[in-house]
Design an enzyme around this catalytic site. Structure first.
Site, mmCIF file in Angstrom:
data_model
loop_
_atom_site.group_PDB
_atom_site.id
_atom_site.type_symbol
_atom_site.label_atom_id
_atom_site.label_comp_id
_atom_site.label_asym_id
_atom_site.label_seq_id
_atom_site.Cartn_x
_atom_site.Cartn_y
_atom_site.Cartn_z
ATOM 1 C CB CYS A 78 -4.794 -8.466 4.540
ATOM 2 S SG CYS A 78 -4.562 -10.255 4.601
ATOM 3 C CE LYS A 123 6.420 -6.845 17.451
ATOM 4 N NZ LYS A 123 5.080 -6.515 18.014
ATOM 5 C CD GLU A 174 -4.983 -2.633 4.376
ATOM 6 O OE1 GLU A 174 -5.318 -3.815 4.182
ATOM 7 O OE2 GLU A 174 -3.859 -2.319 4.798
ATOM 8 C CD GLU A 222 -0.706 -10.922 3.835
ATOM 9 O OE1 GLU A 222 -1.094 -9.929 3.172
ATOM 10 O OE2 GLU A 222 -1.272 -11.302 4.860
#
Length: 488
Positions: free
Chosen positions: A288, A179, A392, A254
């Protein structure tokens, strides 16, 4: 395969080797214009059930093939992606907002390379063997594919990170239900069109498009999916862990990063500034691994800040198709507002915005005025406890602050809940080794950034993830190990 709806592209799921239409759809936007240009299936439990059934049916035959036979198909898929490289690059740029140059030189070549890399590496692993002569026994291990792998990939590097999961999963003999993000599904759908030509049997790779709460939830909570590989936010990973717990699934997660750069006074400033602009702002800061906290030794702090701001002002944000653009548009209106919100918060807390948001005006053509653009932004004067330092942001925003001692630099570097990557800049070899060992991060680059040997582990510690992927780590994750003891 895709129907035109007015001028909109309409995607379909790919299940059991066939394209299957969906009853309802999600709007997908072109980030550079802010307009809907694509309709993505809004899949749910029913579509996931069909995809898992197809993957289960395909598993016995696919897993029985030799490594060489599977590798040939992966290599053929890589060839096909490469032969359509320009189409893929244009589509990735339009769907994600990144520059065509970045998609052409990074995303699509790496997507093809992922298949080639795992086609090769899977053939070079060996298993363990030990003798117990006093018992008259021989022990050895075998590794078997696990079954149907559930793969969920993010919107920042869409085909790049999807293929990073699909390639090892199918190379080891698993079948997959994948997905992609509902915001960036086009290149995944384009790749499905190459599956038959590459010789991928029906059901080995199934693509179910949709959002996390419906399609993603049905996928990770499915009892017949024994392992899930996910790249995305820490909050979503917590939900995946909860949904997977009753089934004891294997998980590879991750997640986010809040990556520090630690720059010592003896750093090569020319190289450091050039690389740190790239590591802070590449792909609109939507990687990231991007640098979002920069700690500079106090004696060179004023010079670094002045030169870094000057370099960032030259980092051009503009129309993705323009070859002179370094950055394109952010992924969505909501994400742009979130990133701008962090800059506003920094200003409210007394931070100084040296360039970028609210300082430098973007010169965009008329048709791109509603696009989600934001220039490279540098902030100083922010406390370590601020949300701007701790959370973040995932946009073209980085914070710079000074330090006095190595211990202080390490302490600040480690002072967040994330631990994905770090960069260290110094000519002192002893210091580089010392700091690399003390920094809580899964990847530490010294005097460089984003140099990757795919054989080696990729992943983070703390809230940046669970598990590692890479040559041997992916081999371990996508197989089950079995110890066999023979008495003779």
């Amino acid at each position: 395969m895709a129907k035109a709806s007015g001028q909109h592209l309409v995607l379909e799921n790919f299940i059991g080797g066939k394209f299957v239409s969906c009853r309802s759809h999600i709007d997908s936007f072109d980030p550079s214009t802010g307009e809907v240009y694509c309709k993505v299936p809004d899949s749910g439990r029913e579509e996931v059930e069909a995809a898992v059934a197809a993957a289960k049916d395909a598993f016995p035959e696919w897993s029985a093939r030799s490594l060489e036979q599977r590798a040939q198909i992966l290599n053929k898929l890589a060839d096909l992606i490469e032969s359509h490289l320009e189409e893929f690059a244009q589509a990735e740029s339009r769907d994600q907002g990144k520059t065509v140059t970045f998609a052409r030189t990074v995303d699509i070549p790496r997507s093809a390379h992922n298949f080639r890399f795992f086609a090769s590496s899977v053939q070079h692993h060996t298993t363990d063997c030990s003798q117990m002569d006093h018992m008259g026994c021989l022990n050895y291990t075998i590794r078997c594919p696990v079954g149907v792998a559930g793969l969920i990939s993010p919107w920042n590097l869409p085909l790049y990170l999807l293929t990073w999961k699909i390639a090892p999963a199918i190379a080891m003999g698993n079948t997959v239900v994948a997905k992609p993000s509902e915001m960036t599904s086009v290149t995944a759908w384009m790749m499905c069109k190459l599956m038959q030509e590459a010789g991928v049997p029906p059901g080995v790779v199934n693509m179910v498009f949709g959002n996390g709460p419906r399609a993603g939830d049905a996928l990770v909570g499915h009892p017949d999916i024994p392992l899930v590989s996910f790249t995305g936010s820490t909050a979503t990973a917590q939900r995946i862990t909860e949904r997977s717990a009753p089934y004891c699934k294997k998980l590879s997660l991750e997640l986010g990063g809040k990556n520090p750069a630690i720059i010592f006074a003896d750093a090569d400033l020319d190289k450091c500034i050039e690389t740190t602009v790239r590591s802070s702002f590449s792909n609109q800061g939507e990687i990231c691994l991007c640098t979002s906290r920069i700690y500079v030794e106090r004696s060179i702090y004023p010079e670094f800040l002045e030169r870094f701001v000057a370099a960032a002002k030259k980092w051009k944000t503009g129309v993705p198709s323009d070859p002179s653009s370094n950055n394109g548009a952010l992924i969505s209106k909501e994400h742009l507002e979130k990133v701008r919100g962090f800059v506003e918060l920094a200003k409210c807390e007394g931070g100084i915005v040296h360039c970028g948001e609210g300082v430098d005006k973007l010169d965009l053509p008329k048709q791109n005025k509603s696009g989600y653009f934001m220039p490279a932004t540098i902030i100083s004067g922010i406390s370590e406890s601020s949300r701007v330092t701790q959370e973040e942001i995932f946009g073209p925003v980085t914070c710079v602050s000074p330090f006095d001692t190595e211990d202080e630099a390490v302490s600040k570097g480690n002072g967040v809940r994330y631990g994905l990557a770090a960069t260290v800049w110094s000519r002192d070899v002893g210091r580089v080794h010392r700091v690399a060992k003390r920094i809580q991060a899964g990847l530490v680059w010294t005097n460089c950034w984003l140099v990757r040997d795919l054989n080696l582990p990729f992943g983070g510690m703390k809230n940046s993830g669970v598990g590692r992927e890479g040559g041997k780590d992916s081999y371990h994750f996508f197989t089950e190990v079995k110890c066999v003891t023979i008495k003779h």
